[in-house]
Scaffold this active site. Structure first.
Site, mmCIF file in Angstrom:
data_model
loop_
_atom_site.group_PDB
_atom_site.id
_atom_site.type_symbol
_atom_site.label_atom_id
_atom_site.label_comp_id
_atom_site.label_asym_id
_atom_site.label_seq_id
_atom_site.Cartn_x
_atom_site.Cartn_y
_atom_site.Cartn_z
ATOM 1 N N ARG A 70 -19.754 13.506 23.723
ATOM 2 C CA ARG A 70 -19.547 14.756 22.992
ATOM 3 C C ARG A 70 -18.123 15.267 23.202
ATOM 4 N NH1 ARG A 70 -21.990 16.973 18.817
ATOM 5 N NH2 ARG A 70 -23.746 15.810 19.702
ATOM 6 N N GLY A 311 -25.953 17.507 29.519
ATOM 7 C CA GLY A 311 -27.280 17.294 28.955
ATOM 8 C C GLY A 311 -27.234 16.314 27.804
ATOM 9 N N HIS A 313 -27.019 16.801 24.484
ATOM 10 C CA HIS A 313 -25.944 17.062 23.535
ATOM 11 C C HIS A 313 -24.617 16.529 24.069
ATOM 12 C CE1 HIS A 313 -23.132 19.785 21.207
ATOM 13 N NE2 HIS A 313 -23.960 19.444 20.245
ATOM 14 N N CYS A 314 -24.417 16.638 25.373
ATOM 15 C CA CYS A 314 -23.144 16.268 25.999
ATOM 16 C C CYS A 314 -22.869 14.773 25.955
ATOM 17 C CB CYS A 314 -23.119 16.726 27.450
ATOM 18 S SG CYS A 314 -23.396 18.482 27.706
ATOM 19 N N ILE A 315 -23.893 13.942 25.933
ATOM 20 C CA ILE A 315 -23.670 12.494 26.006
ATOM 21 C C ILE A 315 -23.783 11.821 24.644
ATOM 22 C CG2 ILE A 315 -24.473 12.458 28.395
ATOM 23 C CD1 ILE A 315 -27.008 10.975 27.396
#
Length: 323
Positions: A70, A311, A313-315
């Site tokens: 992300r 989380g 969304h971050c990856i």
């Protein structure tokens, strides 16, 4: 996505490395139920990655420092001329002393080459987890990220807003004062919005709700709600705010957690949501289901991700088709 290859994300032991790789793979396979997945893998990790990833996941190779796609990957945008990708300047979340980023700073450009998509270079330091858009001109940002002295020390709000308009087409910025408490500490991002708020559809705002006054984020969210009072989206609509409970879990061995159900990924026909083996998992999944009608909510245990600083969304980083 990017496969974890080194550093603090893998941890210090074989057990911690397996946990990281298994969790990244679990998210990838959850997404694969709905749409194709491409995984960027460091060449030195190729054999290991193939043991964790289905043959249905496309693997491409380039050197990596870390695995937070992300933030290190491009932000895909489109208009009547087609699809393009914004390549933000990346400097390890504000040049943090524990981070390395020489390799990750090149990942967005590599992904755009692989996708055969035009590159829009940006001179501001920014990450995909540091903003949310509604696709109609609204962008959520935080003062502690885009105005961070470690990122853009001389920038003004007006300059940041002009660059977001140029790159994203976002002409109406809503500034939040900060992010969550844990995320503001040493190994955090200093205030990413993607664990605080999300816009599932124009005019609707999902907001993290820490209900327990014993947790420092209870006061933080009161501050953020106060900042939102009187704000609108780009179309002038007052927000339809829907509060999503924070997990009932308040602490881990490091202190107050920043667990958040807001850190989810929208996919074709579905939502990949964080779960925490927590009393609030079902309630949060139901709220997400209501916010994204017609989409199946699939939850993945995100505790190993949050222990490493992020989380679901971050990856991940979604790539739309051309309009």
């Amino acid at each position: 996505m990017a496969f974890p290859s080194q550093g603090y994300t893998l941890g210090d032991t074989a057990t911690e490395a397996d946990e990281a790789r298994s969790t990244w793979a679990a998210v990838a396979h959850a997404v694969l139920e709905f749409e194709p997945v491409t995984m960027v893998v460091d060449p030195g990790e190729l054999e290991i990655a193939r043991r964790y990833l289905s043959a249905d996941i496309e693997i491409v190779q380039t050197p990596l420092d870390d695995a937070w796609m992300r933030d290190i990957g491009p932000t895909f945008v489109y208009d009547d001329d087609g699809l393009a990708g914004v390549d933000w300047t990346f400097n390890g979340w504000g040049a943090q002393e524990w981070a390395t980023w020489d390799l990750d700073a090149k990942v967005a450009s590599y992904v755009l080459q692989q996708a055969d998509v035009p590159r829009i270079a940006s001179s501001i330091v920014n990450e995909g987890g540091g903003f949310h858009v509604d696709g109609e001109g609204t962008v959520l940002v935080t003062e502690t990220v885009q105005l961070d002295p470690g990122r853009n020390p001389d920038a003004t709000k007006a300059q940041i807003e002009a660059e977001l308009a140029r790159t994203l087409g976002a002409t109406h910025a809503v500034w939040l004062p900060r992010g969550l408490t844990r995320d503001s500490q040493r190994f955090g991002t200093r205030g990413h919005v993607d664990i605080v708020a999300a816009i599932p559809s124009p005019g609707v705002l999902l907001l993290h709700d820490q209900r327990d006054p014993a947790h420092p984020d209870h006061a933080v969210m009161q501050e953020i709600e106060s900042a939102l009072e009187g704000t609108t989206d780009a179309a002038g609509r007052s927000w339809d705010i829907r509060k999503v409970p924070a997990p009932a879990t308040l602490e881990d061995e490091e202190g107050p957690v920043d667990y958040s159900y807001l850190n989810h990924l929208v996919v074709n026909g579905g939502v990949i949501a964080c779960s925490f083996d927590d009393a609030h998992d079902e309630e949060a999944a139901a709220i997400l289901g209501d916010a994204y009608p017609g989409r199946k909510v699939v939850s993945v245990d995100a505790r190993p991700l949050f222990a490493r600083g992020g989380g679901i969304h971050c990856i991940t980083q979604q790539q739309p088709t051309a309009p």
